[in-house]
Design an enzyme around this catalytic site. Structure first.
Site, PDB file in Angstrom:
ATOM      1  N   HIS A  83      35.687  33.411  37.509  1.00 62.43           N
ATOM      2  CA  HIS A  83      34.737  33.521  38.618  1.00 62.43           C
ATOM      3  C   HIS A  83      33.540  34.375  38.215  1.00 62.43           C
ATOM      4  O   HIS A  83      33.593  35.149  37.254  1.00 62.43           O
ATOM      5  CB  HIS A  83      35.420  34.120  39.852  1.00 62.43           C
ATOM      6  CG  HIS A  83      35.991  35.493  39.595  1.00 62.43           C
ATOM      7  ND1 HIS A  83      35.218  36.626  39.475  1.00 62.43           N
ATOM      8  CD2 HIS A  83      37.269  35.894  39.377  1.00 62.43           C
ATOM      9  CE1 HIS A  83      35.979  37.671  39.231  1.00 62.43           C
ATOM     10  NE2 HIS A  83      37.241  37.255  39.161  1.00 62.43           N
ATOM     11  N   ASP A 365      40.002  36.677  34.886  1.00 63.13           N
ATOM     12  CA  ASP A 365      40.089  37.212  33.525  1.00 63.13           C
ATOM     13  C   ASP A 365      41.529  37.181  33.022  1.00 63.13           C
ATOM     14  O   ASP A 365      41.784  36.925  31.846  1.00 63.13           O
ATOM     15  CB  ASP A 365      39.521  38.641  33.449  1.00 63.13           C
ATOM     16  CG  ASP A 365      40.148  39.606  34.454  1.00 63.13           C
ATOM     17  OD1 ASP A 365      40.992  39.167  35.263  1.00 63.13           O
ATOM     18  OD2 ASP A 365      39.775  40.796  34.439  1.00 63.13           O
TER      19      ASP A 365
END
Length: 464
Positions: A83, A365
């Site tokens: 994102h 992540d």
């Protein structure tokens, strides 16, 4: 010195510094004019690394996506994204939250030529098919003071730029999707967070030939490692626990870090342990990325020196993580379900199936990082905001039954950094990897280190 720094900059960005000349000769074959430098590489600059992590949209970046010999045909693209820029997930206790506006304002920087049209289009999303809880999530950020973890305007713009860049390559140049594309040609999947859904929609808006809500079918993935129905893996959890113990051990040995935490805890007036638990780097990165002054109290101010020490430790932790291999073992088991789904789809398309030729996974992540590790791409940086990992499938026009993959990270070709294709590069004239090497790695070779032949067995057996 400037030349040294520039070459170092290129190398850490995974950009080739030895391109082939126009006459076809590789510069490596020429005699060196300057001798090899026997100096240590420059120390990692935590401030520079933080700027890279922020990924503030400025100039267009170089991209190697879509590059292949002219007789090759692109037949499939799968994209895994992190994102975009977000508001912190954690707050530093007893300090004012960073004053960031999450309303989308096209006249405010950073912006994008299609931001205004994106806002209007997102407000008409009732026709989209959204799995489960996704239908209740907002299509774009809209709070005057960001909520925790909310995508910012910067994050939206990062993925509008990603989508535009990929469209120019894959749609305009390679015609991957026709103007009358159908829902069956896409596969879209996101975790159940507004920031991942909104990032996916921003990328798709500028990527698709025509963004039609009726053709958008967004699937919900409950697991951040995208393990779907194959999440039961005891040894994966074991290696993750071992990795967390390694992180803790490194942290307690760092005297500079401890002093900084003690000092910061005094400034905000809380116990050191409580400050550490609030994960201050997550919040400080938001201040840093948005150029907002670090927080102050009556006792003092958190400053750049505090930030540098914590960020430097984070970078040291990443380096040790590569060396100790515990994270690598975790990554192999964590990512096998995702990579297995990826190669299965590539195989189906290589066999002639025309469905799901473009795939988008919108994630975090903690999704991208283990995939990079499992693939053996050790030179890659920790995933920045709006990072993208791309799997391209190519068909050899001279031998139509032969298919090849290219893997790219943030626009850089990392195919031959992967563990399964490093050796192939030495004796191949083609700038990509045979599909079967990727398939063999996922179906068989990933388990060798566990002395196993299957994912199920590896999940229950210790590594050699």
């Amino acid at each position: 010195l400037k030349v040294m720094v520039y070459v170092w900059y290129l190398s850490v960005h995974l950009i080739p510094v030895n391109p082939v000349r126009e006459d076809g000769l590789n510069p490596k074959s020429r005699k060196r004019i300057m001798p090899d430098l026997l100096t240590e590489p420059p120390a990692i600059d935590p401030v520079y690394e933080a700027h890279v992590y922020c990924n503030i949209p400025t100039i267009a970046e170089r991209s190697m996506e879509g590059h292949a010999p002219h007789y090759f045909k692109l037949v499939s693209v799968q994209v895994l994204i992190r994102h975009g820029d977000r508001y912190p997930l954690y707050a530093i206790p007893k300090t004012k939250r960073p004053d960031i506006d999450c309303m989308l304002v096209p006249s405010r920087k950073p912006s994008h030529p299609q931001l205004e049209a994106f806002i209007k289009h997102m407000s008409k999303g009732s026709a989209a098919q959204m799995d489960g809880s996704l239908s209740s999530l907002p299509r774009y950020p809209s709070h005057s003071l960001c909520e925790m973890g909310e995508l910012t305007q910067t994050g939206v713009v990062q993925h509008l730029r990603n989508g535009q860049q990929l469209r120019e390559i894959y749609i305009n140049k390679h015609k991957l999707l026709p103007s009358d594309w159908t829902a069956k040609q896409l596969y879209l999947e996101t975790t159940g967070k507004s920031r991942t859904l909104q990032s996916a929609l921003a990328l798709l808006y500028t990527f698709l030939p025509d963004f039609d809500w009726k053709k958008i079918n967004m699937r919900h993935q409950w697991s951040t490692i995208f393990c779907s129905g194959s999440c039961d893996c005891p040894m994966r959890n074991h290696y993750l626990e071992e990795e967390q113990r390694r992180q803790y051990s490194l942290r307690v040995k760092n005297n500079d870090l401890e002093k900084i935490y003690v000092d910061m805890a005094k400034i905000v007036g809380i116990p050191t342990r409580q400050l550490r638990a609030s994960n201050p780097i997550d919040s400080l990165l938001c201040y840093f990325c948005h150029n907002v002054t670090f927080p102050c109290t009556k006792t003092g101010c958190i400053g750049m020196e505090h930030f540098k020490v914590i960020k430097r430790h984070q970078l040291e932790d990443e380096r040790e993580r590569q060396e100790k291999k515990l994270y690598f073992l975790y990554a192999l088991l964590a990512t096998h379900p995702f990579l297995n789904q990826t190669v299965n789809r590539l195989q189906r398309i290589a066999e002639g199936k025309k469905e799901e030729v473009f795939v988008l996974y919108s994630a975090h992540d903690v999704t991208l990082s283990p995939v990079l590790s499992a693939l053996g791409i050790t030179e890659a940086r920790f995933p920045r905001f709006a990072a993208r990992l791309v799997f391209e499938l190519w068909q050899d026009g001279k031998r139509p039954k032969e298919h090849f993959v290219r893997i790219l990270y943030n626009g850089a070709d990392v195919t031959f950094q992967t563990s399964f294709c490093k050796d192939h590069y030495k004796h191949s004239s083609k700038p990509m990897c045979p599909l079967e090497k990727f398939v063999n790695f996922v179906k068989r070779d990933m388990f060798l280190i566990f002395n196993s032949t299957s994912y199920y067995d590896a999940c229950r057996r210790r590594a050699l």
